[in-house]
Structures are given as structure tokens and as C-alpha cells.
Design a protein around this motif. Structure first.
Motif, mmCIF file in Angstrom:
data_model
loop_
_atom_site.group_PDB
_atom_site.id
_atom_site.type_symbol
_atom_site.label_atom_id
_atom_site.label_comp_id
_atom_site.label_asym_id
_atom_site.label_seq_id
_atom_site.Cartn_x
_atom_site.Cartn_y
_atom_site.Cartn_z
ATOM 1 N N ILE A 211 0.888 -1.299 -0.051
ATOM 2 C CA ILE A 211 0.144 0.100 -0.153
ATOM 3 C C ILE A 211 0.840 1.134 -0.020
ATOM 4 O O ILE A 211 0.276 2.342 -0.231
ATOM 5 C CB ILE A 211 -1.056 0.132 1.219
ATOM 6 C CG1 ILE A 211 -0.223 0.110 2.560
ATOM 7 C CG2 ILE A 211 -2.012 -1.079 1.202
ATOM 8 C CD1 ILE A 211 -1.167 0.242 3.630
ATOM 9 N N GLN A 212 2.329 1.124 0.117
ATOM 10 C CA GLN A 212 2.890 2.217 0.084
ATOM 11 C C GLN A 212 3.430 2.708 -1.336
ATOM 12 O O GLN A 212 4.174 3.684 -1.667
ATOM 13 C CB GLN A 212 4.275 1.926 0.860
ATOM 14 C CG GLN A 212 4.148 2.010 2.335
ATOM 15 C CD GLN A 212 5.477 1.633 3.133
ATOM 16 O OE1 GLN A 212 5.967 0.591 2.991
ATOM 17 N NE2 GLN A 212 5.734 2.343 4.100
ATOM 18 N N ASP A 213 3.086 1.509 -2.091
ATOM 19 C CA ASP A 213 3.714 1.947 -3.584
ATOM 20 C C ASP A 213 3.021 3.140 -4.119
ATOM 21 O O ASP A 213 3.916 3.862 -4.971
ATOM 22 C CB ASP A 213 3.234 0.861 -4.603
ATOM 23 C CG ASP A 213 3.667 -0.486 -4.348
ATOM 24 O OD1 ASP A 213 5.109 -0.268 -4.048
ATOM 25 O OD2 ASP A 213 3.249 -1.646 -4.569
ATOM 26 N N PRO A 214 1.868 3.683 -3.955
ATOM 27 C CA PRO A 214 1.536 4.954 -4.600
ATOM 28 C C PRO A 214 2.450 6.245 -4.136
ATOM 29 O O PRO A 214 2.603 7.144 -4.477
ATOM 30 C CB PRO A 214 0.145 5.336 -3.886
ATOM 31 C CG PRO A 214 -0.221 4.047 -3.775
ATOM 32 C CD PRO A 214 0.724 3.088 -3.364
ATOM 33 N N ASP A 215 3.082 6.188 -2.818
ATOM 34 C CA ASP A 215 3.902 7.068 -2.249
ATOM 35 C C ASP A 215 5.041 7.319 -3.220
ATOM 36 O O ASP A 215 5.830 8.363 -3.308
ATOM 37 C CB ASP A 215 4.590 6.452 -1.048
ATOM 38 C CG ASP A 215 3.389 6.814 0.183
ATOM 39 O OD1 ASP A 215 2.627 7.473 0.007
ATOM 40 O OD2 ASP A 215 3.848 6.215 1.313
ATOM 41 N N LEU A 216 5.729 6.311 -3.944
ATOM 42 C CA LEU A 216 6.851 6.538 -4.917
ATOM 43 C C LEU A 216 6.272 7.408 -6.092
ATOM 44 O O LEU A 216 6.987 8.100 -6.512
ATOM 45 C CB LEU A 216 7.245 4.929 -5.323
ATOM 46 C CG LEU A 216 8.417 4.990 -6.381
ATOM 47 C CD1 LEU A 216 9.522 5.760 -5.701
ATOM 48 C CD2 LEU A 216 8.819 3.642 -6.828
ATOM 49 N N GLY A 217 5.175 7.160 -6.497
ATOM 50 C CA GLY A 217 4.570 7.789 -7.707
ATOM 51 C C GLY A 217 4.507 9.262 -7.149
ATOM 52 O O GLY A 217 4.880 10.244 -7.961
ATOM 53 N N ILE A 218 3.992 9.478 -6.134
ATOM 54 C CA ILE A 218 3.748 10.709 -5.710
ATOM 55 C C ILE A 218 5.053 11.528 -5.451
ATOM 56 O O ILE A 218 5.216 12.671 -5.840
ATOM 57 C CB ILE A 218 2.874 10.794 -4.272
ATOM 58 C CG1 ILE A 218 1.454 10.361 -4.505
ATOM 59 C CG2 ILE A 218 2.985 12.112 -3.677
ATOM 60 C CD1 ILE A 218 0.958 10.011 -2.892
ATOM 61 N N GLY A 219 5.989 10.907 -5.000
ATOM 62 C CA GLY A 219 7.211 11.473 -4.470
ATOM 63 C C GLY A 219 8.033 11.874 -6.020
ATOM 64 O O GLY A 219 8.601 12.886 -5.977
ATOM 65 N N LYS A 220 7.906 10.895 -6.968
ATOM 66 C CA LYS A 220 8.368 11.311 -8.242
ATOM 67 C C LYS A 220 7.998 12.415 -8.909
ATOM 68 O O LYS A 220 8.598 13.259 -9.506
ATOM 69 C CB LYS A 220 8.400 9.880 -9.093
ATOM 70 C CG LYS A 220 9.146 8.800 -9.008
ATOM 71 C CD LYS A 220 8.961 7.752 -9.789
ATOM 72 C CE LYS A 220 9.851 6.466 -9.655
ATOM 73 N NZ LYS A 220 9.864 5.316 -10.619
ATOM 74 N N LEU A 221 6.529 12.518 -8.824
ATOM 75 C CA LEU A 221 5.995 13.739 -9.495
ATOM 76 C C LEU A 221 6.324 14.994 -8.823
ATOM 77 O O LEU A 221 6.922 16.026 -9.387
ATOM 78 C CB LEU A 221 4.565 13.691 -9.370
ATOM 79 C CG LEU A 221 3.614 14.835 -9.722
ATOM 80 C CD1 LEU A 221 3.828 14.952 -11.111
ATOM 81 C CD2 LEU A 221 2.182 14.708 -9.331
ATOM 82 N N HIS A 222 6.233 15.065 -7.449
ATOM 83 C CA HIS A 222 6.852 16.318 -6.749
ATOM 84 C C HIS A 222 8.308 16.458 -7.026
ATOM 85 O O HIS A 222 8.606 17.763 -7.130
ATOM 86 C CB HIS A 222 6.827 15.900 -5.097
ATOM 87 C CG HIS A 222 5.233 16.312 -4.780
ATOM 88 N ND1 HIS A 222 5.003 17.799 -4.134
ATOM 89 C CD2 HIS A 222 3.868 15.664 -4.909
ATOM 90 C CE1 HIS A 222 3.687 17.768 -3.965
ATOM 91 N NE2 HIS A 222 3.111 16.731 -4.285
#
Length: 245
Positions: A211-222
Motif C-alpha cells: 500500500i506504500q507503492d503510491p508514495d513512490l509515484g507521488i514522490g516522483k511527481l513532486h
């Protein structure tokens, strides 16, 4: 409000006013969501009230306060790449909502699943829910305390950097700092950015749950937005940021 002002203004809102979002703002969100779905193969869905003035989804009262009349169901391929993409593109919608004057909050738990609506095609699963609405004029004490406890997880920018040089470029540091003010699960800020021989990549060294996988995408965008560099991220852990010349 431009995208950078939205990054600075966005917070994870856990207290919502009893106000529904105007149809014209919902239309803007829906149009952008349709574009994302068409271009990526994701299956995001925007939901409103269930009827008769009911909420869109019921939340856990110990975490959220007020009434959530709208949310985005981030359905995606049921694998780590799909969940990462859900984070990247879902955060684009969060920032658009902020530009529209709306409040938001990512959630993977803390809602009543019996009130959840989501259409999952074969091979898909719900990666996360994005609550949408207007913030209460006065945030209840409990929600302020929750936010304050999460912010204790903040680290110095250097804690999110792995580098083969003592001094990284200013644009790289700005990207990392932009990641830090973005959302993540319980504000753990799990993403580390690597700068090795001028090549940038990102990974989560201490990930313990899918469930932490979305955090990687959010971090990459920012990071991408904060660095002001045009480029394209390769998906996955240790995915490289291919910068356009």
C-alpha cells in the motif's frame, strides 16, 4: 493559482465542511481524469453523494471529521507499477483540485468499506482513495493533533538523498525538498532519490507494504515539478528520471 502555489498550499485535510463541490469544478476534474485514463490505461473514477444528501463515503470518525461528499477511486493494475502510477497521476489530480480551491486527502484505510464504490476491471484493484471537498473553517482539535503527530516524521532533505558526490546540483535538491512537502502515508516520506554519476533514480529503501507503492509515484511527481526539469520517469523501484536536454 499556479502549480507551484498549489504544491505549497496543499495539506492533507481531515475535516470537511458540509458543502458539495460545484458542478463546474467537478467537470474540470472529470475531464482531466478522463484524459489520464485514456493516456495511461488507469481506471480512476470520480464519485459524488450516494443520494438523499448522503455522503459519498463514510470515514472513520477518529481520523476524519465532517462530511465527504466527493472522492476519487484510484483503480489501477493490481501490481506495484500500477499502484505507483496511481500515486503519480492521482497527485496530479490532487494539485488540480487545490488549484480549484478544494481540499483533499489520500487514504488507503480509515474509511467504511461498505460505503465504498469502485469499478474494478479484471486485473485491477483499488490503489487508494482521494477525499475531496471544502475544509471546515475551524479544524477540530483531534484532527490538528493527528496532523501534528504525523509531521513529527519530517526529516532533513539530506535524509532522502543517496549520492556519489558531496554536493548535488541545486535543481536536484529542490526536487527533493518538493517531495518533502508532498503527501505520503502517515507522512513517513519513504522515498530516497539517488544521484550517481549524474543519473537520478528513486526508490523506497524501507518499504514494508504494497500500500506504500503510491508514495513512490507521488514522490516522483513532486521531485519532477520541484526540479523544474523536463523529463520522464521510468516506472518501478530504482526507476531513472530521463531528463530532456
Amino acid at each position: 493559482m499556479n502549480i507551484y502555489e498549489a504544491i505549497e498550499r496543499r495539506i492533507s485535510c481531515r475535516s470537511y465542511a458540509d458543502i458539495q463541490i460545484e458542478p463546474e469544478k467537478m467537470d474540470i476534474l472529470q475531464q482531466e481524469m478522463d484524459k489520464i485514463n485514456k493516456e495511461t490505461g488507469l481506471h480512476f473514477q470520480l464519485y459524488g453523494p450516494r443520494g438523499n444528501g448522503q455522503t459519498a463515503i463514510d470515514t472513520v470518525p477518529s481520523v476524519f471529521a465532517g462530511t465527504v461528499y466527493h472522492y476519487i477511486a484510484c483503480a489501477a493494475p493490481d501490481n506495484e507499477i500500477g499502484r505507483e502510477m496511481a500515486g503519480y497521476y492521482g497527485e496530479k489530480l490532487v494539485l488540480l483540485a487545490t488549484q480549484l480551491g478544494l481540499a483533499s486527502c489520500w487514504a488507503v484505510t480509515n474509511y467504511n468499506k461498505s460505503t465504498l464504490r469502485v469499478d474494478e476491471r479484471q486485473g485491477e484493484a483499488l490503489a487508494a482513495v482521494i477525499m475531496l471537498g471544502y475544509p471546515m473553517l475551524r479544524t477540530p482539535t483531534r484532527q490538528w493533533l493527528i496532523r501534528a503527530s504525523y509531521r513529527k516524521n519530517d526529516n532533513a532533505a539530506e535524509a532522502h538523498i543517496e549520492s556519489d558526490t558531496k554536493q548535488v546540483p541545486d535543481w536536484f535538491m529542490e526536487g527533493v525538498k518538493c517531495m518533502q512537502i508532498g503527501p505520503s502515508g502517515v507522512n513517513f516520506q519513504p522515498v530516497t532519490f539517488s544521484y550517481q554519476k549524474g543519473v537520478v533514480s528513486a526508490y523506497m529503501p524501507n518499504q514494508s507494504m504494497p500500500i506504500q507503492d503510491p508514495d513512490l509515484g507521488i514522490g516522483k511527481l513532486h521531485f519532477e515539478l520541484g526540479s523544474h526539469k523536463k523529463g520522464k520517469w521510468l516506472w518501478g523501484k530504482n526507476g531513472i528520471f530521463e531528463i530532456e536536454d
